[in-house]
Design an enzyme around this catalytic site. Structure first.
Site, PDB file in Angstrom:
ATOM      1  N   PRO A  99       6.800   0.257  -2.363  1.00  0.00           N
ATOM      2  CA  PRO A  99       7.361  -0.963  -1.761  1.00  0.00           C
ATOM      3  C   PRO A  99       8.887  -1.017  -1.877  1.00  0.00           C
ATOM      4  O   PRO A  99       9.531  -1.831  -1.211  1.00  0.00           O
ATOM      5  CB  PRO A  99       6.715  -2.102  -2.547  1.00  0.00           C
ATOM      6  N   GLU A 126       1.957   0.476 -11.930  1.00  0.00           N
ATOM      7  CA  GLU A 126       3.212  -0.275 -11.896  1.00  0.00           C
ATOM      8  C   GLU A 126       4.333   0.557 -11.288  1.00  0.00           C
ATOM      9  O   GLU A 126       5.446   0.073 -11.135  1.00  0.00           O
ATOM     10  CB  GLU A 126       3.600  -0.724 -13.307  1.00  0.00           C
ATOM     11  N   ARG A 164       1.181  10.790  16.425  1.00  0.00           N
ATOM     12  CA  ARG A 164       1.234  10.355  17.822  1.00  0.00           C
ATOM     13  C   ARG A 164       2.459  10.915  18.537  1.00  0.00           C
ATOM     14  O   ARG A 164       2.487  10.976  19.761  1.00  0.00           O
ATOM     15  CB  ARG A 164       1.256   8.822  17.905  1.00  0.00           C
ATOM     16  N   ASP A 179       5.473   4.376  24.576  1.00  0.00           N
ATOM     17  CA  ASP A 179       5.276   3.372  23.529  1.00  0.00           C
ATOM     18  C   ASP A 179       6.270   2.246  23.663  1.00  0.00           C
ATOM     19  O   ASP A 179       7.426   2.461  23.989  1.00  0.00           O
ATOM     20  CB  ASP A 179       5.518   3.987  22.136  1.00  0.00           C
TER      21      ASP A 179
HETATM   22  N1  ADE Z   1       2.629   1.199  -2.284  1.00  0.00           N
HETATM   23  C1  ADE Z   1       2.336  -0.077  -2.591  1.00  0.00           C
HETATM   24  N2  ADE Z   1       2.770  -0.906  -1.647  1.00  0.00           N
HETATM   25  C2  ADE Z   1       3.392  -0.144  -0.699  1.00  0.00           C
HETATM   26  C3  ADE Z   1       4.062  -0.415   0.512  1.00  0.00           C
HETATM   27  N3  ADE Z   1       4.205  -1.669   0.982  1.00  0.00           N
HETATM   28  N4  ADE Z   1       4.577   0.610   1.209  1.00  0.00           N
HETATM   29  C4  ADE Z   1       4.460   1.866   0.741  1.00  0.00           C
HETATM   30  N5  ADE Z   1       3.834   2.186  -0.395  1.00  0.00           N
HETATM   31  C5  ADE Z   1       3.311   1.188  -1.119  1.00  0.00           C
END
Ligand code: ADE
Length: 257
Positions: A99, A126, A164, A179
């Site tokens: 994330p 984590e 793709r 696209d």
């Molecule tokens: N791992 C956990 N959440 C994620 C996300 N939003 N994008 C990529 N990998 C992740």
């Protein structure tokens, strides 16, 4: 390697504690067909194969305390070094799905589709030991502003969208150059038979056989939809002068500004 003509399939190696999950996804649908056509080769590597203890331990508690577990560096370094060893000079980016990465989009998919090799690392718990970020991975990607339980689905989103864009992976009826994100605005509405369903009719123009009219209607619909839902896309789109003027007329007509 980027920008250079690739010889052979795009080779993607996914490092994961759930390799069966990866294999299940790539063995169906367009991904499977792309592999059969020789455009793609996805390998799932089990991170636990690079552990040396009886319990095949991939994680440990964080130094300094706190909740959750952290992926240990040794199995990740050994897995990636082993994969790169089989790639020689063409070893490409090593991407951690997290994330905290840069936000994935069409443009990044296009970048990745030009590589010869990709290594994707699925994070867990984590997070991963920071030394993996600093000394092993070359890029970090997030697929959206939410947290998944692991990087596997994120890796598959990346693989799916990249595939793709590979020449020869899609049938011509699905040409990726058409696209919406490639063009910078959203798709126009589509209809198929029956012409009337529960009293809801297909727009007359689509039945007219007038290709010029149909193209214009679709273009206007695409612009209108983009104005309504994603005005930010339209602001960035590269439109011709004529297209920009038409967009402005639709805007004025529909009361956007
Ligand atoms: N791992 C956990 N959440 C994620 C996300 N939003 N994008 C990529 N990998 C992740």
């Amino acid at each position: 390697m980027m920008g250079v003509e690739r010889s052979g399939p795009l080779r993607i190696t996914v490092v994961s504690i759930f390799p069966a999950l990866i294999r299940a996804i790539v063995s169906e649908g367009v991904l499977r067909v792309a592999a059969e056509k020789g455009a793609l080769n996805v390998d799932a590597v089990d991170l636990r194969d690079f552990t040396h203890d009886r319990h095949r331990t991939v994680d440990d508690s964080p130094f300094g305390g706190g909740a959750g577990m952290v992926l240990k560096p040794e199995p990740l370094f050994e897995a990636v070094e082993s994969i790169k060893g089989t790639m020689g000079d063409s070893a490409g980016p090593v991407i951690l799905l997290t994330p905290q990465g840069r936000l994935f989009c069409h443009q990044i998919a296009q970048e990745l589709s030009k590589e010869q090799n990709l290594v994707l690392i699925c994070g867990h718990y984590e997070g991963v030991d920071e030394r993996v970020r600093e000394h092993l991975v070359t890029d970090e990607i997030s697929i959206g502003e939410y947290v998944l339980t692991g990087g596997e689905l994120a890796a598959m989103v990346v693989v799916d969208s990249v595939v793709r864009l590979l020449p020869g992976a899609l049938g011509s009826e699905q040409a990726a150059s058409e696209d919406s994100y490639a063009k910078g605005f959203l798709e126009y509405p589509q209809y198929t038979r029956p012409r009337v369903y529960r009293g809801w009719e297909v727009p007359e123009v689509l039945l007219s056989g007038n290709h010029k009219e149909i193209a214009r209607w679709r273009w206007e619909q695409a612009i209108e939809r983009t104005l309504l839902r994603r005005p930010d896309l339209l602001a960035k789109a590269s439109l011709s002068k004529e297209e920009r003027e038409l967009a402005d007329r639709i805007k004025a007509r529909k009361g956007f500004n």
